[in-house]
Design a protein around this motif. Structure first.
Motif, PDB file in Angstrom:
ATOM      1  N   ASP A  49      63.094 -51.084 134.102  1.00 30.94           N
ATOM      2  CA  ASP A  49      64.289 -51.861 133.767  1.00 30.94           C
ATOM      3  C   ASP A  49      65.552 -51.349 134.466  1.00 30.94           C
ATOM      4  O   ASP A  49      66.639 -51.873 134.255  1.00 30.94           O
ATOM      5  CB  ASP A  49      64.503 -51.906 132.256  1.00 30.94           C
ATOM      6  N   GLY A  50      65.394 -50.333 135.302  1.00 29.19           N
ATOM      7  CA  GLY A  50      66.531 -49.788 136.042  1.00 29.19           C
ATOM      8  C   GLY A  50      67.238 -48.649 135.338  1.00 29.19           C
ATOM      9  O   GLY A  50      68.107 -48.002 135.919  1.00 29.19           O
ATOM     10  N   SER A  51      66.880 -48.398 134.089  1.00 25.78           N
ATOM     11  CA  SER A  51      67.515 -47.279 133.388  1.00 25.78           C
ATOM     12  C   SER A  51      66.988 -45.957 133.947  1.00 25.78           C
ATOM     13  O   SER A  51      65.943 -45.904 134.592  1.00 25.78           O
ATOM     14  CB  SER A  51      67.277 -47.375 131.879  1.00 25.78           C
ATOM     15  N   GLU A  52      67.732 -44.923 133.687  1.00 24.97           N
ATOM     16  CA  GLU A  52      67.452 -43.606 134.252  1.00 24.97           C
ATOM     17  C   GLU A  52      67.221 -42.612 133.127  1.00 24.97           C
ATOM     18  O   GLU A  52      67.808 -42.719 132.061  1.00 24.97           O
ATOM     19  CB  GLU A  52      68.684 -43.191 135.081  1.00 24.97           C
ATOM     20  N   PHE A  53      66.354 -41.645 133.380  1.00 26.76           N
ATOM     21  CA  PHE A  53      66.239 -40.533 132.438  1.00 26.76           C
ATOM     22  C   PHE A  53      66.164 -39.228 133.208  1.00 26.76           C
ATOM     23  O   PHE A  53      65.840 -39.202 134.389  1.00 26.76           O
ATOM     24  CB  PHE A  53      65.067 -40.718 131.461  1.00 26.76           C
ATOM     25  N   LYS A  54      66.518 -38.160 132.542  1.00 28.14           N
ATOM     26  CA  LYS A  54      66.535 -36.825 133.137  1.00 28.14           C
ATOM     27  C   LYS A  54      65.874 -35.868 132.170  1.00 28.14           C
ATOM     28  O   LYS A  54      65.869 -36.091 130.960  1.00 28.14           O
ATOM     29  CB  LYS A  54      67.971 -36.363 133.382  1.00 28.14           C
ATOM     30  N   THR A  55      65.334 -34.803 132.693  1.00 30.57           N
ATOM     31  CA  THR A  55      64.804 -33.747 131.839  1.00 30.57           C
ATOM     32  C   THR A  55      65.703 -32.524 131.967  1.00 30.57           C
ATOM     33  O   THR A  55      66.142 -32.174 133.061  1.00 30.57           O
ATOM     34  CB  THR A  55      63.357 -33.379 132.222  1.00 30.57           C
ATOM     35  N   GLY A  63      78.535 -36.345 140.555  1.00 24.53           N
ATOM     36  CA  GLY A  63      78.776 -37.545 141.340  1.00 24.53           C
ATOM     37  C   GLY A  63      78.120 -38.783 140.760  1.00 24.53           C
ATOM     38  O   GLY A  63      78.543 -39.901 141.031  1.00 24.53           O
ATOM     39  N   ARG A  64      77.075 -38.598 139.969  1.00 23.24           N
ATOM     40  CA  ARG A  64      76.381 -39.737 139.363  1.00 23.24           C
ATOM     41  C   ARG A  64      76.954 -39.999 137.979  1.00 23.24           C
ATOM     42  O   ARG A  64      77.562 -39.124 137.385  1.00 23.24           O
ATOM     43  CB  ARG A  64      74.882 -39.445 139.261  1.00 23.24           C
ATOM     44  N   LYS A  65      76.719 -41.202 137.475  1.00 25.00           N
ATOM     45  CA  LYS A  65      77.203 -41.563 136.134  1.00 25.00           C
ATOM     46  C   LYS A  65      76.042 -42.139 135.350  1.00 25.00           C
ATOM     47  O   LYS A  65      75.418 -43.109 135.785  1.00 25.00           O
ATOM     48  CB  LYS A  65      78.340 -42.574 136.231  1.00 25.00           C
ATOM     49  N   THR A  66      75.754 -41.527 134.203  1.00 20.56           N
ATOM     50  CA  THR A  66      74.665 -41.993 133.351  1.00 20.56           C
ATOM     51  C   THR A  66      74.926 -41.611 131.900  1.00 20.56           C
ATOM     52  O   THR A  66      75.452 -40.520 131.636  1.00 20.56           O
ATOM     53  CB  THR A  66      73.300 -41.424 133.830  1.00 20.56           C
ATOM     54  N   PRO A  67      74.559 -42.466 130.977  1.00 17.61           N
ATOM     55  CA  PRO A  67      74.744 -42.147 129.557  1.00 17.61           C
ATOM     56  C   PRO A  67      73.960 -40.905 129.122  1.00 17.61           C
ATOM     57  O   PRO A  67      74.331 -40.233 128.170  1.00 17.61           O
ATOM     58  CB  PRO A  67      74.223 -43.394 128.826  1.00 17.61           C
ATOM     59  N   VAL A  68      72.875 -40.604 129.820  1.00 15.51           N
ATOM     60  CA  VAL A  68      72.062 -39.433 129.481  1.00 15.51           C
ATOM     61  C   VAL A  68      72.892 -38.151 129.595  1.00 15.51           C
ATOM     62  O   VAL A  68      72.810 -37.270 128.741  1.00 15.51           O
ATOM     63  CB  VAL A  68      70.818 -39.358 130.396  1.00 15.51           C
ATOM     64  N   VAL A  69      73.691 -38.049 130.630  1.00 17.32           N
ATOM     65  CA  VAL A  69      74.516 -36.856 130.826  1.00 17.32           C
ATOM     66  C   VAL A  69      75.611 -36.793 129.764  1.00 17.32           C
ATOM     67  O   VAL A  69      75.923 -35.712 129.246  1.00 17.32           O
ATOM     68  CB  VAL A  69      75.098 -36.813 132.253  1.00 17.32           C
ATOM     69  N   GLU A  70      76.185 -37.934 129.424  1.00 16.12           N
ATOM     70  CA  GLU A  70      77.197 -37.947 128.377  1.00 16.12           C
ATOM     71  C   GLU A  70      76.611 -37.444 127.058  1.00 16.12           C
ATOM     72  O   GLU A  70      77.214 -36.624 126.359  1.00 16.12           O
ATOM     73  CB  GLU A  70      77.753 -39.364 128.198  1.00 16.12           C
ATOM     74  N   ARG A  71      75.423 -37.902 126.750  1.00 14.42           N
ATOM     75  CA  ARG A  71      74.767 -37.468 125.506  1.00 14.42           C
ATOM     76  C   ARG A  71      74.450 -35.972 125.537  1.00 14.42           C
ATOM     77  O   ARG A  71      74.646 -35.269 124.555  1.00 14.42           O
ATOM     78  CB  ARG A  71      73.495 -38.270 125.290  1.00 14.42           C
ATOM     79  N   ILE A  90      79.921 -29.397 125.381  1.00 17.19           N
ATOM     80  CA  ILE A  90      80.676 -29.228 126.625  1.00 17.19           C
ATOM     81  C   ILE A  90      81.979 -30.009 126.490  1.00 17.19           C
ATOM     82  O   ILE A  90      81.973 -31.202 126.184  1.00 17.19           O
ATOM     83  CB  ILE A  90      79.840 -29.682 127.840  1.00 17.19           C
ATOM     84  N   GLN A  91      83.089 -29.320 126.721  1.00 14.75           N
ATOM     85  CA  GLN A  91      84.401 -29.882 126.407  1.00 14.75           C
ATOM     86  C   GLN A  91      84.913 -30.901 127.415  1.00 14.75           C
ATOM     87  O   GLN A  91      85.693 -31.787 127.071  1.00 14.75           O
ATOM     88  CB  GLN A  91      85.430 -28.746 126.280  1.00 14.75           C
ATOM     89  N   HIS A  92      84.529 -30.775 128.672  1.00 13.81           N
ATOM     90  CA  HIS A  92      85.096 -31.638 129.727  1.00 13.81           C
ATOM     91  C   HIS A  92      83.957 -32.233 130.554  1.00 13.81           C
ATOM     92  O   HIS A  92      83.145 -31.496 131.105  1.00 13.81           O
ATOM     93  CB  HIS A  92      86.039 -30.833 130.623  1.00 13.81           C
ATOM     94  N   LEU A  93      83.924 -33.559 130.635  1.00  9.34           N
ATOM     95  CA  LEU A  93      82.874 -34.252 131.372  1.00  9.34           C
ATOM     96  C   LEU A  93      83.493 -35.217 132.374  1.00  9.34           C
ATOM     97  O   LEU A  93      84.283 -36.088 131.999  1.00  9.34           O
ATOM     98  CB  LEU A  93      81.974 -35.033 130.403  1.00  9.34           C
ATOM     99  N   TYR A  94      83.122 -35.056 133.625  1.00  5.36           N
ATOM    100  CA  TYR A  94      83.584 -35.925 134.712  1.00  5.36           C
ATOM    101  C   TYR A  94      82.354 -36.457 135.425  1.00  5.36           C
ATOM    102  O   TYR A  94      81.639 -35.707 136.090  1.00  5.36           O
ATOM    103  CB  TYR A  94      84.465 -35.156 135.695  1.00  5.36           C
TER     104      TYR A  94
END
Length: 179
Positions: free
Chosen positions: A38-44, A68-76, A83-87
């Motif tokens: 479905d185009g969604s991404e996951f990371k381990t 450089g990438r943007k994904t909800p997985v990293v935000e979560r 982690i206090q600061h996320l870019y």
């Protein structure tokens, strides 16, 4: 985790750190990108790395992710670790670093950065403790101040966190709390 020998210069640089910054792909992960149909991404992510980041935060060091990438997985993941600061989605990491330092009132010598690839190199070379993971691009390893023994996604972030804590005298107490 394997401890890196603290040379006098490494000890001096790590002792000054007030902010630790992490790249994601290739540092907090093994660098592989996983896409579902479905185009969604996951990371381990490595749980040892995560607990190391939590311990570093508890020791009083601020943390940030610049990727450089943007994904909800990293935000979560950032939220889960505190982690206090996320870019995310920021290719020019040096611009982000300068924004963050202005916001926090810190200077380059008080920052540690852990990266693995060419977009990380300007920050690695600018900060007080610029490090690369063992699996980093060879050119990046060559220009980093130090290189972890562990690969990205396999304990490199934990090693980085423990190195800073060891230099600042907080590692033994953090570990002793579990005895």
């Amino acid at each position: 985790m394997t401890k890196q020998a603290l040379t006098p210069e490494l000890q001096a640089r790590a002792a000054k750190i007030k902010l630790a910054i992490f790249d994601v792909d290739g540092v907090l992960t093994d660098g592989k990108l996983y896409f579902l149909v479905d185009g969604s991404e996951f990371k381990t992510f490595n749980t040892l790395d995560g607990h190391g980041i939590k311990l570093l935060i508890q020791s009083g060091v601020r943390t940030a992710i610049i990727t450089g990438r943007k994904t909800p997985v990293v935000e979560r993941r950032a939220q889960n670790l505190g982690i206090q600061h996320l870019y995310q989605g920021r290719e020019d990491k040096l611009v982000v670093l300068d924004e963050l330092l202005g916001e926090l009132g810190l200077d380059y010598a008080e920052v540690a950065y852990l990266g693995d690839d060419l977009p990380d190199l300007p920050v690695i070379r600018r900060v007080g403790l610029g490090m690369a993971v063992a699996s980093a691009d060879p050119f990046v390893r060559e220009h980093a101040f130090a290189v972890t023994q562990a690969k990205g996604g396999e304990g490199a972030a934990r090693e980085f966190c423990e190195l800073i804590m060891q230099a600042q005298g907080s590692l033994e107490a953090a570990q002793a709390a579990y005895l």
